[in-house]
Design a protein around this motif. Structure first.
Motif, PDB file in Angstrom:
ATOM      1  N   ILE A   1       0.817  -1.210   0.000  1.00 19.94           N
ATOM      2  CA  ILE A   1       0.000   0.000   0.000  1.00 19.94           C
ATOM      3  C   ILE A   1       0.853   1.264   0.000  1.00 19.94           C
ATOM      4  N   LYS A   2       1.918   1.276   0.789  1.00 20.33           N
ATOM      5  CA  LYS A   2       2.729   2.499   0.924  1.00 20.33           C
ATOM      6  C   LYS A   2       3.291   2.978  -0.416  1.00 20.33           C
ATOM      7  N   PRO A   3       3.914   2.103  -1.225  1.00 23.00           N
ATOM      8  CA  PRO A   3       4.375   2.567  -2.544  1.00 23.00           C
ATOM      9  C   PRO A   3       3.227   2.991  -3.459  1.00 23.00           C
ATOM     10  N   LEU A   4       2.097   2.301  -3.369  1.00 18.49           N
ATOM     11  CA  LEU A   4       0.944   2.664  -4.195  1.00 18.49           C
ATOM     12  C   LEU A   4       0.442   4.062  -3.857  1.00 18.49           C
ATOM     13  N   GLN A   5       0.421   4.377  -2.575  1.00 19.50           N
ATOM     14  CA  GLN A   5      -0.015   5.709  -2.154  1.00 19.50           C
ATOM     15  C   GLN A   5       0.895   6.800  -2.713  1.00 19.50           C
ATOM     16  N   ILE A   6       2.199   6.571  -2.616  1.00 21.48           N
ATOM     17  CA  ILE A   6       3.157   7.562  -3.116  1.00 21.48           C
ATOM     18  C   ILE A   6       3.071   7.677  -4.633  1.00 21.48           C
TER      19      ILE A   6
ATOM     20  N   PHE B   1       9.712  17.769  -5.201  1.00 24.50           N
ATOM     21  CA  PHE B   1       8.515  17.098  -4.689  1.00 24.50           C
ATOM     22  C   PHE B   1       8.700  15.579  -4.749  1.00 24.50           C
ATOM     23  N   PHE B   2       9.184  15.083  -5.889  1.00 26.33           N
ATOM     24  CA  PHE B   2       9.342  13.646  -6.081  1.00 26.33           C
ATOM     25  C   PHE B   2      10.466  13.091  -5.194  1.00 26.33           C
ATOM     26  N   ILE B   3      11.592  13.794  -5.123  1.00 29.73           N
ATOM     27  CA  ILE B   3      12.716  13.346  -4.293  1.00 29.73           C
ATOM     28  C   ILE B   3      12.314  13.310  -2.818  1.00 29.73           C
ATOM     29  N   ASN B   4      11.587  14.345  -2.385  1.00 30.66           N
ATOM     30  CA  ASN B   4      11.133  14.432  -1.006  1.00 30.66           C
ATOM     31  C   ASN B   4      10.240  13.242  -0.646  1.00 30.66           C
ATOM     32  N   MET B   5       9.309  12.931  -1.530  1.00 34.14           N
ATOM     33  CA  MET B   5       8.386  11.831  -1.264  1.00 34.14           C
ATOM     34  C   MET B   5       9.053  10.460  -1.342  1.00 34.14           C
ATOM     35  N   ILE B   6      10.091  10.335  -2.161  1.00 31.99           N
ATOM     36  CA  ILE B   6      10.819   9.067  -2.249  1.00 31.99           C
ATOM     37  C   ILE B   6      11.512   8.762  -0.923  1.00 31.99           C
ATOM     38  N   PHE B   7      12.164   9.768  -0.348  1.00 34.40           N
ATOM     39  CA  PHE B   7      12.819   9.562   0.951  1.00 34.40           C
ATOM     40  C   PHE B   7      11.789   9.292   2.049  1.00 34.40           C
ATOM     41  N   LEU B   8      10.638   9.952   1.955  1.00 34.54           N
ATOM     42  CA  LEU B   8       9.565   9.683   2.915  1.00 34.54           C
ATOM     43  C   LEU B   8       9.101   8.236   2.807  1.00 34.54           C
ATOM     44  N   LEU B   9       8.941   7.755   1.569  1.00 26.32           N
ATOM     45  CA  LEU B   9       8.514   6.374   1.347  1.00 26.32           C
ATOM     46  C   LEU B   9       9.522   5.390   1.923  1.00 26.32           C
ATOM     47  N   ILE B  10      10.814   5.638   1.686  1.00 25.09           N
ATOM     48  CA  ILE B  10      11.854   4.746   2.227  1.00 25.09           C
ATOM     49  C   ILE B  10      11.766   4.693   3.755  1.00 25.09           C
ATOM     50  N   GLY B  11      11.614   5.866   4.359  1.00 25.92           N
ATOM     51  CA  GLY B  11      11.487   5.915   5.812  1.00 25.92           C
ATOM     52  C   GLY B  11      10.268   5.161   6.311  1.00 25.92           C
TER      53      GLY B  11
ATOM     54  N   VAL C   1      -1.091  14.114   6.190  1.00 28.81           N
ATOM     55  CA  VAL C   1       0.149  14.883   6.038  1.00 28.81           C
ATOM     56  C   VAL C   1       0.565  14.950   4.573  1.00 28.81           C
ATOM     57  N   CYS C   2       0.588  13.798   3.919  1.00 31.06           N
ATOM     58  CA  CYS C   2       1.005  13.742   2.509  1.00 31.06           C
ATOM     59  C   CYS C   2       0.069  14.549   1.619  1.00 31.06           C
ATOM     60  N   PHE C   3      -1.235  14.403   1.848  1.00 32.99           N
ATOM     61  CA  PHE C   3      -2.194  15.112   1.004  1.00 32.99           C
ATOM     62  C   PHE C   3      -2.151  16.617   1.245  1.00 32.99           C
ATOM     63  N   SER C   4      -2.056  17.029   2.493  1.00 30.31           N
ATOM     64  CA  SER C   4      -2.019  18.470   2.797  1.00 30.31           C
ATOM     65  C   SER C   4      -0.736  19.103   2.264  1.00 30.31           C
TER      66      SER C   4
END
Length: 227
Positions: free
Chosen positions: A37-42, A60-70, A210-213
């Protein structure tokens, strides 16, 4: 510009799918589903941003990639994985702070620094009590606290000093981030040895908001800056 401000059918569909994935993540207690689910959401957030943004900023994309890894590294309950998760979130926070500063065009850094002090004191107090944290995780955690405090100070000062449309979403993002950080701290450092399941779904729900806002803040700011 008026056309851009209207949500199209595709945009609404992507938003609905994003929150559907978030709901599945909250109600599911299976780690395999979490990893799916987590990768699908991102990816849905990537598609949403790519479709609605004119600029398509790589940050935006780089920021979310690191968030996904975390987030992926937070799934295992082993304490040694916490260190690697915090490293990923460290890079996420650094990029995020730079991105927010760039979008909000901050010129005076004194108000954000002053506004970050109460958050810094509060979170340092929280992590000064537990004695079950590994030293290396504790050190990177202190850095995380400094970063989330700086981000919170930026958001608070922007909301109080230069409030406008984009700052509504920035404020929502800030409040949800603080709540999520508090919940994660309590779960990881105070309740890790107890079988309490109510906090993890809360943290997952808050992460979806958080991600959506953050996405809405970025899009709104880009559109206002282009006006």
């Amino acid at each position: 510009m008026k056309v851009l401000n209207k949500e199209t059918t595709l945009e609404k569909s992507l938003i609905a799918l994003f929150f559907l994935m978030g709901f599945i993540e909250v109600v599911s207690d299976d780690s395999y589903i979490q990893y799916t689910i987590k990768p699908l959401q991102i990816m849905l957030l990537f598609a949403l941003y790519s479709y609605t943004s004119i600029r398509k900023n790589p940050l935006f994309f780089i920021n979310m990639i690191f968030l996904l890894i975390g987030r992926m590294l937070f799934v295992p309950k082993e304490k040694h994985m916490l260190f690697y998760a915090l490293i990923a979130v460290f890079f996420h926070r650094i990029i995020e702070i730079y991105y927010v500063i760039k979008l909000t065009k901050i010129k005076d850094y004194i108000p954000p620094l002053l506004a970050s002090i109460p958050f810094l004191i509060y979170f340092l107090y929280l992590v000064s009590i537990p004695d079950s944290v590994l030293i290396r995780s504790y050190l990177i955690l202190i850095v995380q606290i400094v970063l989330i405090s700086v981000l919170s100070g930026i958001i608070l000062s922007q909301y109080l000093l230069t409030f406008n449309r984009k700052d509504i979403w920035l404020f929502v993002y800030g409040i949800m981030s603080l709540m999520q950080t508090f919940v994660i701290f309590i779960e990881k450092f105070y309740l890790s040895d107890f079988k309490i399941t109510s906090l993890r779904p809360m943290a997952l729900f808050l992460n979806t908001i958080v991600c959506f806002s953050f996405y809405k803040f970025v899009i709104t700011t880009e559109r206002l800056n282009d006006d």
